[in-house]
Enzyme design. Structure first.
Site, PDB file in Angstrom:
ATOM      1  N   LYS A  22       1.026  -1.319   0.001  1.00  0.00           N
ATOM      2  CA  LYS A  22      -0.078  -0.049  -0.064  1.00  0.00           C
ATOM      3  C   LYS A  22       0.610   1.305   0.022  1.00  0.00           C
ATOM      4  O   LYS A  22       0.662   2.148  -0.771  1.00  0.00           O
ATOM      5  CB  LYS A  22      -0.842   0.025   1.418  1.00  0.00           C
ATOM      6  CG  LYS A  22      -1.466   1.535   1.665  1.00  0.00           C
ATOM      7  CD  LYS A  22      -2.486   1.329   2.461  1.00  0.00           C
ATOM      8  CE  LYS A  22      -2.081   1.958   3.966  1.00  0.00           C
ATOM      9  NZ  LYS A  22      -1.558   3.165   4.065  1.00  0.00           N
ATOM     10  N   ASN A  23       1.997   1.346   0.936  1.00  0.00           N
ATOM     11  CA  ASN A  23       2.490   2.619   0.902  1.00  0.00           C
ATOM     12  C   ASN A  23       3.651   2.971  -0.053  1.00  0.00           C
ATOM     13  O   ASN A  23       4.008   4.063  -0.212  1.00  0.00           O
ATOM     14  CB  ASN A  23       3.482   2.597   2.312  1.00  0.00           C
ATOM     15  CG  ASN A  23       2.483   2.696   3.492  1.00  0.00           C
ATOM     16  OD1 ASN A  23       1.099   2.979   3.489  1.00  0.00           O
ATOM     17  ND2 ASN A  23       3.121   2.788   4.756  1.00  0.00           N
ATOM     18  N   ARG A  92      -5.085  10.021   3.766  1.00  0.00           N
ATOM     19  CA  ARG A  92      -3.884  10.927   4.242  1.00  0.00           C
ATOM     20  C   ARG A  92      -2.969  11.057   2.542  1.00  0.00           C
ATOM     21  O   ARG A  92      -2.492  12.147   2.288  1.00  0.00           O
ATOM     22  CB  ARG A  92      -2.960  10.078   5.066  1.00  0.00           C
ATOM     23  CG  ARG A  92      -1.679  10.800   5.283  1.00  0.00           C
ATOM     24  CD  ARG A  92      -1.656  11.990   6.158  1.00  0.00           C
ATOM     25  NE  ARG A  92      -0.384  12.359   6.394  1.00  0.00           N
ATOM     26  CZ  ARG A  92      -0.030  13.567   6.889  1.00  0.00           C
ATOM     27  NH1 ARG A  92      -1.265  14.221   7.305  1.00  0.00           N
ATOM     28  NH2 ARG A  92       1.022  14.129   7.001  1.00  0.00           N
ATOM     29  N   CYS A 116      -6.211   7.562   8.762  1.00  0.00           N
ATOM     30  CA  CYS A 116      -6.635   7.135  10.156  1.00  0.00           C
ATOM     31  C   CYS A 116      -6.395   8.025  11.342  1.00  0.00           C
ATOM     32  O   CYS A 116      -5.617   9.042  11.174  1.00  0.00           O
ATOM     33  CB  CYS A 116      -5.516   5.766  10.480  1.00  0.00           C
ATOM     34  SG  CYS A 116      -6.191   4.427   9.569  1.00  0.00           S
ATOM     35  N   PRO A 122       0.099  16.678  11.012  1.00  0.00           N
ATOM     36  CA  PRO A 122       0.105  18.003  10.120  1.00  0.00           C
ATOM     37  C   PRO A 122       0.751  17.809   8.799  1.00  0.00           C
ATOM     38  O   PRO A 122       1.147  16.715   8.459  1.00  0.00           O
ATOM     39  CB  PRO A 122       0.695  18.797  10.860  1.00  0.00           C
ATOM     40  CG  PRO A 122       1.526  17.936  11.801  1.00  0.00           C
ATOM     41  CD  PRO A 122       0.967  16.656  12.093  1.00  0.00           C
ATOM     42  N   ILE A 123       0.776  18.911   7.781  1.00  0.00           N
ATOM     43  CA  ILE A 123       1.217  18.723   6.518  1.00  0.00           C
ATOM     44  C   ILE A 123       2.065  19.894   6.192  1.00  0.00           C
ATOM     45  O   ILE A 123       2.620  20.647   5.334  1.00  0.00           O
ATOM     46  CB  ILE A 123       0.243  18.727   5.302  1.00  0.00           C
ATOM     47  CG1 ILE A 123      -0.784  19.729   5.512  1.00  0.00           C
ATOM     48  CG2 ILE A 123      -0.503  17.450   5.370  1.00  0.00           C
ATOM     49  CD1 ILE A 123      -1.561  19.903   3.984  1.00  0.00           C
ATOM     50  N   ASP A 124       2.508  20.511   7.436  1.00  0.00           N
ATOM     51  CA  ASP A 124       3.551  21.733   7.379  1.00  0.00           C
ATOM     52  C   ASP A 124       4.854  21.701   6.835  1.00  0.00           C
ATOM     53  O   ASP A 124       5.280  22.265   5.932  1.00  0.00           O
ATOM     54  CB  ASP A 124       3.907  22.239   8.928  1.00  0.00           C
ATOM     55  CG  ASP A 124       4.353  21.280   9.822  1.00  0.00           C
ATOM     56  OD1 ASP A 124       3.974  19.947   9.716  1.00  0.00           O
ATOM     57  OD2 ASP A 124       5.542  21.541  10.503  1.00  0.00           O
ATOM     58  N   LEU A 125       5.350  20.250   6.877  1.00  0.00           N
ATOM     59  CA  LEU A 125       6.735  20.002   6.199  1.00  0.00           C
ATOM     60  C   LEU A 125       6.638  19.742   4.645  1.00  0.00           C
ATOM     61  O   LEU A 125       7.297  20.381   3.944  1.00  0.00           O
ATOM     62  CB  LEU A 125       7.397  18.609   6.626  1.00  0.00           C
ATOM     63  CG  LEU A 125       7.593  18.451   8.133  1.00  0.00           C
ATOM     64  CD1 LEU A 125       7.919  16.959   8.617  1.00  0.00           C
ATOM     65  CD2 LEU A 125       8.749  19.618   8.606  1.00  0.00           C
TER      66      LEU A 125
HETATM   67  C1  UD1 Z   1       3.796   7.120   6.140  1.00  0.00           C
HETATM   68  C2  UD1 Z   1       2.917   5.912   5.936  1.00  0.00           C
HETATM   69  C3  UD1 Z   1       2.477   5.513   7.227  1.00  0.00           C
HETATM   70  C4  UD1 Z   1       3.410   5.245   8.218  1.00  0.00           C
HETATM   71  C5  UD1 Z   1       4.494   6.820   8.460  1.00  0.00           C
HETATM   72  C6  UD1 Z   1       5.738   6.385   9.082  1.00  0.00           C
HETATM   73  C7  UD1 Z   1       1.833   6.112   3.518  1.00  0.00           C
HETATM   74  C8  UD1 Z   1       0.828   6.123   2.803  1.00  0.00           C
HETATM   75  N1  UD1 Z   1       1.810   5.895   4.871  1.00  0.00           N
HETATM   76  O1  UD1 Z   1       2.575   8.310   6.590  1.00  0.00           O
HETATM   77  O2  UD1 Z   1       1.743   4.125   7.015  1.00  0.00           O
HETATM   78  O3  UD1 Z   1       3.045   5.047   9.498  1.00  0.00           O
HETATM   79  O4  UD1 Z   1       4.694   7.088   7.087  1.00  0.00           O
HETATM   80  O5  UD1 Z   1       6.244   5.598   8.943  1.00  0.00           O
HETATM   81  O6  UD1 Z   1       3.273   5.933   3.041  1.00  0.00           O
HETATM   82  N2  UD1 Z   1       4.614  15.228  10.509  1.00  0.00           N
HETATM   83  C9  UD1 Z   1       4.743  16.646  10.701  1.00  0.00           C
HETATM   84  N3  UD1 Z   1       4.591  17.349   9.590  1.00  0.00           N
HETATM   85  C10 UD1 Z   1       4.233  17.169   8.512  1.00  0.00           C
HETATM   86  C11 UD1 Z   1       4.487  15.626   8.001  1.00  0.00           C
HETATM   87  C12 UD1 Z   1       4.551  14.657   9.180  1.00  0.00           C
HETATM   88  O7  UD1 Z   1       4.916  16.860  11.801  1.00  0.00           O
HETATM   89  O8  UD1 Z   1       4.214  17.758   7.439  1.00  0.00           O
HETATM   90  C13 UD1 Z   1       5.028  14.300  11.522  1.00  0.00           C
HETATM   91  C14 UD1 Z   1       3.789  13.542  11.635  1.00  0.00           C
HETATM   92  O9  UD1 Z   1       2.648  14.089  12.389  1.00  0.00           O
HETATM   93  C15 UD1 Z   1       4.199  12.124  12.421  1.00  0.00           C
HETATM   94  C16 UD1 Z   1       5.673  11.937  11.708  1.00  0.00           C
HETATM   95  O10 UD1 Z   1       5.726  13.377  11.232  1.00  0.00           O
HETATM   96  O11 UD1 Z   1       4.606  12.412  13.616  1.00  0.00           O
HETATM   97  C17 UD1 Z   1       5.712  10.906  10.521  1.00  0.00           C
HETATM   98  O12 UD1 Z   1       4.775  11.328   9.734  1.00  0.00           O
HETATM   99  P1  UD1 Z   1       5.210  10.824   8.076  1.00  0.00           P
HETATM  100  O13 UD1 Z   1       6.712  10.186   8.089  1.00  0.00           O
HETATM  101  O14 UD1 Z   1       5.075  12.032   7.157  1.00  0.00           O
HETATM  102  O15 UD1 Z   1       4.040   9.996   7.929  1.00  0.00           O
HETATM  103  P2  UD1 Z   1       3.044   9.742   6.465  1.00  0.00           P
HETATM  104  O16 UD1 Z   1       3.842  10.001   5.256  1.00  0.00           O
HETATM  105  O17 UD1 Z   1       1.672  10.541   6.861  1.00  0.00           O
END
Ligand code: UD1
Length: 417
Positions: A22-23, A92, A116, A122-125
């Site tokens: 999936k990922n 997401r 989920c 968040p999506i700030d990054l």
């Molecule tokens: C992806 C995976 C998910 C997995 C996660 C961590 C997919 C579709 N999903 O999710 O299954 O559990 O990686 O391995 O591939 N964060 C911020 N700001 C941002 C982005 C992230 O603070 O802009 C934080 C998140 O809140 C979290 C951490 O970074 O605490 C990790 O998130 P991220 O690695 O981005 O996970 P996803 O890409 O959403």
């Protein structure tokens, strides 16, 4: 609502193939939009998140055919830059379309993504990186609009190795003007897969597999066929199942090289493993030994398997300790596992688990994808019948968890509404 019924305490035996990841596949589907032409993806899992992404691609003007795990995406008529909120909220990974759509159409209208409820997410990054590459971003309530005359390369330092942000930047960088360097990139195997796919399409990327990636922009892209690797999280789930209830199983189509953390943990818990290329044979003759786990960015232990291992720890021969460092909301599953007779106490991001066997059949509710899978694993190790509600979460990432576990000898069925 659909419910899984499980009659527990049947050990697992036999072999099954593991579905595509999936990922890995979701960013590949997003990346297809960068190119005007035809992309063919093979070994695509038939899961709800893929169907949801397919719905979005079609609404943007793509012509897609999905048959027997082969997905053909014809992106030549892509002309819509607006992602419908209902679809964007479902998943997401809709955020992953920002980079490719900016690259191709120079504009995107979307909403804060759903998915989920496992933490703040968040999506700030994502947004700050795209701004650095020249995008103008407006956020009004739940709406996000991004414009760019032309994206340009930039040096981007990620404060946390976010998987999704790394993937978004990679995709945006492929057609941007100039060179993009990503410092502190995530190293999850799915990023390596995306780099391989983009390179096969014609991109030039250096540093694949490392935390420093360089992308040379303005690539001219071409039609590509690509095979999605097996899902390491699904394989880890079934490994967790055999650890919880015992037996002897063989999983094929598994990216063994990407599962080091899981395999090490399984051995620590007393599981005998025989590894071949793309195949894991696992034998569990006793209750799991207690273990200690700490989740973190790859190559640390995957947060996606934390809930399943919480179920395994619930039947271990002593006290286990699991620390969650990525998504604070993942421990919501502990409360449901306790309804099945587990003894889990959560203290400051750490689960302290006192094992006991068997668990006790009961009715429980899944609140997220991997938490749902963990409840199924716990149900296999519970005396009597368990009923797991919330199948719509599980089907987001597992093609047919009942089919797979039944093929291994478990007694379970899906009552569809
Ligand atoms: C992806 C995976 C998910 C997995 C996660 C961590 C997919 C579709 N999903 O999710 O299954 O559990 O990686 O391995 O591939 N964060 C911020 N700001 C941002 C982005 C992230 O603070 O802009 C934080 C998140 O809140 C979290 C951490 O970074 O605490 C990790 O998130 P991220 O690695 O981005 O996970 P996803 O890409 O959403």
């Amino acid at each position: 609502m659909s419910v899984i019924h499980i009659q527990g305490l049947k050990s697992l035996h036999g072999g099954i193939p593991i579905q595509g990841s999936k990922n890995a596949v979701l960013p590949l589907m997003a990346a297809a939009l960068l190119h005007s032409g035809t992309i063919v993806l093979r070994n695509v899992p038939e899961i709800q998140d893929v169907f949801c992404m397919l719905g979005i691609l079609k609404s943007l003007g793509c012509h897609c055919i999905f048959k027997e795990h082969d997905l053909i995406i014809d992106t030549r008529n892509l002309d819509q830059a607006s992602i419908c909120h209902e679809q964007g909220k479902k998943m997401r990974s809709s955020v992953m379309l920002l980079g490719p759509l900016l690259g191709r159409l120079h504009k995107v209208e979307t909403c804060f993504p759903g998915g989920c409820s496992i933490g703040k997410r968040p999506i700030d990054l994502h947004l700050s990186a795209l701004e650095k590459m020249g995008a103008r971003i407006e956020v009004k309530g739940e709406h996000v609009t991004a414009y760019s005359h032309k994206l340009h390369g930039a040096d981007i330092r990620l404060a946390f190795p976010s998987v999704g942000a790394t993937e978004n930047i990679l995709m945006a960088a492929v057609t941007a003007e100039g060179v993009t360097r990503i410092y502190g990139a995530a190293r999850e195997p799915e990023i390596g897969t995306l780099c391989q796919f983009l390179s096969a399409m014609g991109a030039r990327i250096e540093g694949t597999g490392s935390s420093f990636l360089t992308v040379y922009g303005e690539a001219s892209l071409k039609d590509t066929t690509f095979v999605v690797p097996g899902d390491r999280i699904v394989a880890g789930t079934y490994l967790g199942a055999v650890m919880a209830v015992g037996g002897d199983i063989c999983l094929s189509g598994v990216p063994v090289d990407h599962m080091e953390g899981t395999l090490q943990m399984a051995r620590e818990a007393g599981c005998e493993l025989c590894l071949k290329q793309n195949q894991i044979q696992a034998r569990m003759k006793q209750r799991p030994l207690p273990f200690k786990l700490i989740t973190g960015p790859y190559p640390e232990f995957s947060t996606d398997l934390q809930s399943v291992m919480l179920a395994v720890a619930s039947v271990a021969q002593g006290e286990s300790c699991i620390q969650e460092n990525v998504f604070e909301g993942r421990f919501a599953t502990a409360q449901e596992l306790n309804k099945l007779g587990a003894h889990i106490i959560i203290e400051e991001g750490t689960a302290l688990v006192t094992g006991g066997f068997p668990l006790r059949g009961s009715t429980v509710q899944a609140w997220d994808l991997r938490g749902g899978a963990a409840l199924v694993v716990a149900g296999l190790a519970a005396d009597g019948e368990s009923r797991i509600h919330g199948y719509s979460y599980i089907s987001r990432g597992y093609e047919d968890i009942c089919r797979d576990l039944k093929a291994l000898g478990a007694s379970l069925s899906l009552e569809e509404d």
